[in-house]
Structures are given as structure tokens and as C-alpha cells.
Design a protein around this motif. Structure first.
Motif, short mmCIF file in Angstrom:
data_model
loop_
_atom_site.label_atom_id
_atom_site.label_comp_id
_atom_site.label_asym_id
_atom_site.label_seq_id
_atom_site.Cartn_x
_atom_site.Cartn_y
_atom_site.Cartn_z
N UNK A 10 -44.65 165.29 -31.00
CA UNK A 10 -44.82 163.87 -31.31
C UNK A 10 -44.33 163.55 -32.72
N UNK A 11 -44.58 164.45 -33.66
CA UNK A 11 -44.10 164.26 -35.02
C UNK A 11 -42.59 164.24 -35.10
N UNK A 16 -37.63 160.82 -35.68
CA UNK A 16 -36.39 160.20 -35.19
C UNK A 16 -36.56 158.68 -35.08
N UNK A 17 -37.70 158.26 -34.54
CA UNK A 17 -37.97 156.82 -34.39
C UNK A 17 -38.01 156.12 -35.75
N UNK A 72 -44.64 168.78 -39.36
CA UNK A 72 -45.83 169.31 -40.06
C UNK A 72 -46.97 168.30 -40.02
N UNK A 73 -46.66 167.03 -40.27
CA UNK A 73 -47.70 166.01 -40.22
C UNK A 73 -48.23 165.85 -38.81
N UNK A 139 -46.62 156.52 -33.48
CA UNK A 139 -45.69 157.10 -32.49
C UNK A 139 -46.04 158.56 -32.24
N UNK A 140 -46.28 159.32 -33.31
CA UNK A 140 -46.66 160.73 -33.15
C UNK A 140 -47.93 160.86 -32.32
#
Length: 156
Positions: A10-11, A16-17, A72-73, A139-140
Motif C-alpha cells: 500500500x505504501x 506512486x499516487x 517503510x511508512x 491511499x496506503x
């Protein structure tokens, strides 16, 4: 997919988003100079990269860094999700993005010289940076939730 891997994926998607959102925002005039451009300038100031690998190369280095940080986040978000399992992923993502903004952009980035500090940046630029961090984290969170849910649904 386990929660941590889903959050890392997801990160990456969120990286990219947000890169696309910053690019589109600059091109349309909705956003001013975005954090990725500040980071490209910082990379060049500290390494002289534009002279060696050009603007595109320096931007590629920044993008790789951005994706790594986003991954990482995302992994860190998985831990936060365990602490608040019943909270909406949108609300938790927004809170997490706000925390990332405060720590990384209002705190660490000015100390490293990447930004000039949010007070000097002014309310518009600070708001843009905060909004992009919230977008990234939401988003993530949504992608991580979807990937985790698909796994749970597939095994049920």
C-alpha cells in the motif's frame, strides 16, 4: 497477504499516487513547488547530482527514495493499525499522515535543509505538504486494507 506486507505494498502504491498527484498539481497550477522538487534541489545541493546525472537522473533518485520511504511508512502503518483495529482506515490513515507530516516535514526536513521550515513556507505550501501526506497515508491504508481483506476473504 499478511498485514505488514499489505501495508508495505500500500505504501508503494501510495508513493506512486502521490508522485502523480504532485506532478499533476504542479502542471495544473493547483499546487506550487512540491516537496519532491524541494528534495531534488536538496539532493543536487548536497551531491552535485544534476551535473553528473542530470535533472532526470536526480529526479529518478528522489523518486526511488520516495518509494522507499513510502514502503517503510506503510510498514509502520501496519503497526499503528494493530493499535487501532476498529478505527476506519480513512480516519487512521489521515491521522497517520498528519503525524508523518509533523515529524518529517515540520520537524526533520528543516533540520536537514530539505525545506526552509513550515512557518517560512507559509500556510499555502504547508497545507499542500500536509494534504499530500494525508493523501499518501489514506491511499496506503485503503490499499493495505483491501489486500488484507482479500486474503481473509480467500481463506474463509
Amino acid at each position: 497477504m499478511d498485514r505488514r506486507n499489505a501495508a508495505i505494498a500500500g505504501g508503494i502504491v501510495a508513493g506512486i499516487v502521490t508522485t502523480a498527484a504532485m506532478w499533476a498539481g504542479r502542471r495544473s497550477g493547483v499546487l506550487g513547488k512540491t516537496l519532491d522538487r524541494d528534495a531534488v534541489d536538496w539532493i543536487d545541493r548536497t551531491t552535485g547530482s544534476r551535473e553528473v546525472i542530470g535533472e532526470a537522473g536526480t529526479s529518478a533518485v528522489e523518486f526511488a527514495n520516495h518509494l522507499g520511504a513510502s514502503a517503510a511508512f506503510g510498514g509502520l502503518y501496519a503497526q499503528v493499525r494493530q493499535w487501532a483495529p476498529s478505527m476506519s482506515p480513512v480516519a487512521l490513515g489521515a491521522a497517520f499522515g498528519t503525524a508523518l507530516y509533523v515529524v518529517n516535514i515540520a520537524g526533520i526536513a528543516p533540520l536537514l535543509g530539505i525545506t526552509q521550515g513550515e512557518l517560512k513556507a507559509g500556510p499555502r505550501k504547508a497545507s499542500e505538504r500536509w494534504a499530500v501526506h494525508v493523501l499518501q497515508s489514506v491511499v496506503a491504508a485503503l490499499v493495505a486494507e483491501r489486500l488484507t481483506t482479500e486474503e481473509a476473504g480467500a481463506t474463509a
